[in-house]
Structures are given as C-alpha cells and as structure tokens.
Design an enzyme around this catalytic site. Sequence first.
Site, PDB file in Angstrom:
ATOM      1  N   LYS A 116       0.840  -1.026   0.053  1.00 32.86           N
ATOM      2  CA  LYS A 116       0.057   0.074  -0.184  1.00 32.86           C
ATOM      3  C   LYS A 116       0.851   1.416   0.077  1.00 32.86           C
ATOM      4  O   LYS A 116       0.550   2.220  -0.592  1.00 32.86           O
ATOM      5  CB  LYS A 116      -0.897   0.064   1.312  1.00 32.86           C
ATOM      6  CG  LYS A 116      -1.762  -1.183   1.416  1.00 32.86           C
ATOM      7  CD  LYS A 116      -2.847  -1.184   0.145  1.00 32.86           C
ATOM      8  CE  LYS A 116      -3.262  -2.830   0.213  1.00 32.86           C
ATOM      9  NZ  LYS A 116      -3.052  -3.615  -1.181  1.00 32.86           N
ATOM     10  N   GLU A 200      -3.025   8.852   7.759  1.00 29.86           N
ATOM     11  CA  GLU A 200      -3.759   9.841   6.856  1.00 29.86           C
ATOM     12  C   GLU A 200      -4.922  10.509   7.591  1.00 29.86           C
ATOM     13  O   GLU A 200      -5.420  10.218   8.596  1.00 29.86           O
ATOM     14  CB  GLU A 200      -4.597   8.832   5.750  1.00 29.86           C
ATOM     15  CG  GLU A 200      -3.813   8.252   4.955  1.00 29.86           C
ATOM     16  CD  GLU A 200      -4.626   7.317   4.024  1.00 29.86           C
ATOM     17  OE1 GLU A 200      -5.899   7.092   4.209  1.00 29.86           O
ATOM     18  OE2 GLU A 200      -4.186   6.790   2.898  1.00 29.86           O
ATOM     19  N   HIS A 235     -16.262  -4.614   5.592  1.00 30.21           N
ATOM     20  CA  HIS A 235     -15.360  -4.533   4.370  1.00 30.21           C
ATOM     21  C   HIS A 235     -15.855  -5.678   3.387  1.00 30.21           C
ATOM     22  O   HIS A 235     -14.996  -5.992   2.420  1.00 30.21           O
ATOM     23  CB  HIS A 235     -13.859  -4.645   4.696  1.00 30.21           C
ATOM     24  CG  HIS A 235     -13.401  -3.476   5.674  1.00 30.21           C
ATOM     25  ND1 HIS A 235     -13.442  -2.186   5.277  1.00 30.21           N
ATOM     26  CD2 HIS A 235     -13.088  -3.495   7.270  1.00 30.21           C
ATOM     27  CE1 HIS A 235     -13.166  -1.712   6.520  1.00 30.21           C
ATOM     28  NE2 HIS A 235     -12.960  -2.312   7.682  1.00 30.21           N
ATOM     29  N   ARG A 292      -7.279  -7.249 -10.893  1.00 33.70           N
ATOM     30  CA  ARG A 292      -7.990  -8.658 -11.385  1.00 33.70           C
ATOM     31  C   ARG A 292      -9.361  -8.096 -12.035  1.00 33.70           C
ATOM     32  O   ARG A 292      -9.756  -6.853 -11.901  1.00 33.70           O
ATOM     33  CB  ARG A 292      -8.387  -9.518 -10.177  1.00 33.70           C
ATOM     34  CG  ARG A 292      -8.996  -8.722  -9.015  1.00 33.70           C
ATOM     35  CD  ARG A 292      -9.566  -9.995  -8.074  1.00 33.70           C
ATOM     36  NE  ARG A 292     -10.539  -9.050  -7.170  1.00 33.70           N
ATOM     37  CZ  ARG A 292     -10.317  -8.374  -6.375  1.00 33.70           C
ATOM     38  NH1 ARG A 292      -8.759  -8.156  -5.895  1.00 33.70           N
ATOM     39  NH2 ARG A 292     -11.101  -7.651  -5.473  1.00 33.70           N
TER      40      ARG A 292
END
Length: 674
Positions: A116, A200, A235, A292
């Site tokens: 990430k 963040e 999620h 993907r």
Amino acid sequence: MFETLLIANRGEIACRVAATARRMGLRTVAVYSDADAHSRHVAACDMAVHIGGAEPRASYLRADAIIAAAKQTGAQAIHPGYGFLSENEAFAQACADAGIAFVGPPASAIAAMGSKSAAKALMEKAGVPLVPGYHGDEQDPDFLRRQADAIGYPVLIKASAGGGGKGMRIVESSVEFDAALASCKREAASSFGSDQVLIERYLLKPRHIEIQVFADSHGNYVHLFERDCSVQRRHQKVIEEAPAPGMTEERRRAMGEAAVAAARAVGYVGAGTVEFIAEPDGRFYFMEMNTRLQVEHPVTEMITGLDLVEWQLRVAAGGRLPAAQHELELSGHAIEARIYAENPEKGFLPSIGTLDVLEFPDHAEFALADVRVDGGVRTGDTITPHYDPMIAKLIVRGGDRNEARARMLRALGDIRVAGLQTNIAFLRRLMADQAFAAADLDTGLIERRHDALFPPNGTLPDAVPALAAAAILQSQGYAGTAGRRSQTPSDPWDVADGWRVSGHHARIFNFLDAEGQPEDIELRRDGGQWTLLRNGESLALEWAAEARDTGGERLRVRLDGRDHAGDVLLAGETITVYLDGVSHILRLHDAVAHAQDEGGSPGGSLTAPMPGKIISVAVRAGDTVKSGDTLLVMEAMKMEHTIVSPRDGVVEEVFYQPGDQVADGAQLIAIAEA
Ligand code: MV4
C-alpha cells in the site's frame, strides 16, 4: 485467439468465464477439488482436471498443479478469476515462464500495487490524488506524531502491508497517538509480518467509488466509468451499482483520468480496478488498485453493453482494446446484490448445507438483460465451509436508479430458496430503505440504518402459519374451500382419527419459527367451514392450491375475507413459506428432535446447534454415558462447542467422524436410554 482456456477457479466466476469462452468458440478446461467433482463449473466446461483436496491450499491455490493441468490439456491461457491465485505475482510469473498466457496483468504490475505505501508513493509521482498524510519510510514514533499533528485530527494509522480494514486505528487527538501507534504496529507485525504504518487524515462519511480500467499490450488505456460500492458490512461489499449516484461528467472524467494514470504508472495490461475514497463534496483520493476482474464487474457490463471477459481474453491474446475512450458510452443504471447463504440475524453467520430448492424468476444467465443472474450452484448442491458462501449475484438494470431498484426488489422477492438461510430478506429491506432509496450512500450506511434494516422479530403475519397449515392439509388430501369435497373417496374429516377435539374436528399445529419460538395454531372445521385459531383470535379460512412444476404448492388463502397468495415448500419437517417477497421458515415441532431438552425423547438424538466441523468424538457405539458427559466437540464460527449428553444412556450410533462437516440441525449421535 487461444483455442483452449483453463479456468483456475470455481463457482460463479468460473461459470461466468466459461459462458463467454464458449460463446467465443474456445474449448474450456475446468479444474476442481474433491468437494467440486459434481459442481456446476465442471459441467460448464468441455474438460475437467482434478487438482486436489477440498481445502483451497490443496487445490485452487496450487500453482504447480494448475500449470500442469494446462500443459496436460494443451491450454494456451489461464484465467484466474478472482480470489485464489488471481493477484499472486509468483503465479502470474510461473505462467509466463511456462509459456502460458495469464489472463491478467504482468507480474510486475501485481507487485507494484501489492504494498500500500509503495503504491501510494508511485501514485503521488503519477499525479494521482492521495488522502493528505504521510506514507514514507521514517517510522520514529515522535516523527509520526508530529506528522499527525500537522495533518490534523482525527487521523487514521494504517498498516502499510494491510488491506481490507485490518490494522487500522482512528486517533482523535495528539495525546492518544503514541498508544494507538504501538497497538497498530503490534497488530501489523503479527498479521502482515511488517510493522510499517502510514498516517492519513481520517475521512468522515466516505464513499467507495471505483473505476474500471482496461489496457492492452500496445499501450492503449481506457476507463469504463465508475461503480459505487459504498454499501458494505465489515469490508464485505453487499450492493454495487453503476453509475455512482450524483456523479457529474466533470468528476467522472477526472476520476477516469486519474485511474488511467494509475494504470499507466505500473505498466498495466488487462482488466483492473482503481479504488477511490470520496468525500461528500466529491473530492476523491486513491486507495488501492485491484489487479484482477472483480465480483461486481457485471454492473459495468450492464451500463456499457460490453463483455469484460471477452475484452480480457482478446487483450491476453495480444489483441488491441476493442474500443477507444471516445467510443465508450454509459446508459441506464445497474445494481448488483450478492445473495449469500448466511443468517443476517445471527451476525451473518454462514448457513452451511444443501440447497433443496434454488429457483430464480425470469432471468438471463451471464448475459445482458434487465434481470441477470450470475450463479455457480444449482438445486441439490451444497454450500460448504471450504469456500465463500455466495449463492449467486442478482444484477438488474433499468432506465434510471429507481427503475433498477424496483426491479431488484421484485426479482429478490421472486427467488425461491429452501434448505438454507439467506440474506434475501435483508437485501430487500436494504433496497427499500429510505437512505438507500435517497442514494444517501457511505460506507457506514448499514450500521447507521441498523434499526430499520434489522427490525425486531415482529409477530408473524397470520397468513404465514395459515399457509403452512393449509399446505400440509392439502398435501394430505384435504380441500380448502367450503362446499368442495376433496379428491379422496371418503372425506378424512369424517373418519374417526382422533382429530375430534371437544366436539369439533380440530387439529393443532405446533410450529417453531426460525428463532425456535413456538408458533401454535389450531384449525377447526365445522359444517364445511374452516377456522384458524391463533393467540385467542379466530379467523375464517379458505384456501386453494395449484401445484408448482418444481414441487411445493402455490396457495391462495383467504383469511377473514382478505386474500393472500404465497408459495409453500414442504421438505421433511421444514416448511418454507414465501409471502409478499419474504420467506419464513417454520418447523413442525412434533417432528423436531428434542434430545437437548431436559429429559429428551426416549429414543434420543443430538443435533448440531449450527453448521460446523467435527473436531473430536469422545464416545463409541455401545459406550455408557452419564448426563453431562462430553460426547463430541465441534467447531463453528471459529469457536469450539462441546456437545454433552442430556441424560444417562447408551450410545447407539455416532454419525460423524473428526474432520466431517455437519449441517445445522444434523443428527450427530443417537443415545438410547440406559
Ligand atoms: C479510510 C477511511 C477513512 N479515512 N481512510 C477501509 C479498508 C481500507 N482499504 C481503507 N478503508 C478506509 N480507509 C481514510 N483516510 C475509511 C475506510 C473505510 C472504508 C473504505 C472503503 C470501503 C469501506 C470502508 C469501510 C470502513 C472504513
């Protein structure tokens, strides 16, 4: 184009890829595990190769076995689907090394998006907007706290190697920072093997908006507009739609250009998705790139009229993108709902077992149509704990969002599933929810609307037990309309069979609802008239039935002068009643095994309290047991449950061995009274 394509996956996506490959005239090769020998994806392909055991590690994650299967069958390409090996850099490289086309991006692009923080550094260079924050290598706690102070609170600490919501900490103020950092680093180290974090600004009310991108190996890039996947729980996406409500043309262009810049920066080829997090005012920031094809790709197909799997195959075979950006158009609105074998009322616990009935209304499979179903299982198949419990995806399109929503609501209500719990009623509540209807979307919608989406278990409408009882009587040859005689030569109600209670012909039905609460009703017949007695009320009842081709009855009941129509499926002691788009499961109490009750039935049986796996069995047939003795241990919901004997007795039979999967309600052991 390739002649033969191997599909390195199972279930719905394997069937989806096979449908396009077949249409394009390719031969298809399925791979399958021990659990999938008779599954739909094997039947959908021209050839099939067994690659190992039911556990993914023993089959669908075995790169070597899959590449060997491709060589053995002469396949020139491998489509990885999603999950399993689809984002595995080593597998993509192994395919390339074996001279087989991997239907996906180059291994280098998978690697570039894997970390990430590294991906964010790359994106920053490429001019893709990032959430204000720090994602560098400096990890000194004082330095990171000063970064957080500069960003402004609340901030989010994220594990650099994380994803899917794991390893995140919200920090509200500077004084809390050090403790949250330490705790996040501990979790990151143990979960991902690296304790590197990034900081963040924490966005409130974010939306998840993602852009479908495509690239070919000749340097052409396009985006196929956006999908809004904000409706999630823990999620896990639940509903996806395209276009994103409220999206303006300018913002669509800006997000599309940013997504294409992200794909260019990593030399992307094939289908990919760039995920953004968007603020209520529309500002958007790069989150990650999924390298993907995604589960929700059909909503993009429905609004563009394109087949994304066909595009993938053409690009993987070295072809050019079939269209340029200015040729792509978006029309209408599409919504996808993921139908799961799970119980929303029990924390979305997967419902494991056999699909006794699975029917969809008028629909097209894997094809552009107003109602589309992409599924991987059929009536009679089992949902096992080895794989994701998704039954199918229902995708609808309409001229606008409200038309699509109405179509979805109706199509969900037409689905017939029996044998397992599903999230269909929950999805219908979501479709009808006022916040969802108003497109007031953000990732917290399901939690925010909890009370509306999980209404307390109201009392069942009278029509539900009435339909259940009527179906049972109908199946036994009784007629439901006054003045009409049943087909049976002698009216059973005239027979002295012990149904005569206090001067009436009467029969008591002891049902249990899905929560195991008793739901008792009585049916009486007097002078050709039926009466239903429930909770002290009596209601006039009539019914008429028509058989359905797939078993069960479609019944119309008139209760106290009001008409209701529903389907009833009788399967053993389980009765599934569909009424007004909602399914209700009732069990006939007198047929349910009561071994766990105090005193139990004399024969005695013990049933699984929920679906799971047998861990150990402590007794053998013939053993004498005392009340409270451990009989076996099973694992369900990642917890162990000890099943103990409800009484003194002798073990007659043990029906399962360690390692076996058991369905909810399965009889585990029979105990005879000592
Ligand atoms: C965020 C956020 C708010 N602010 N980052 C969750 C999964 C991971 N990929 C990123 N996630 C989030 N990152 C900042 N700076 C809120 C989430 C988030 C979320 C994001 C997308 C979809 C669903 C979500 C559910 C909860 C939190």
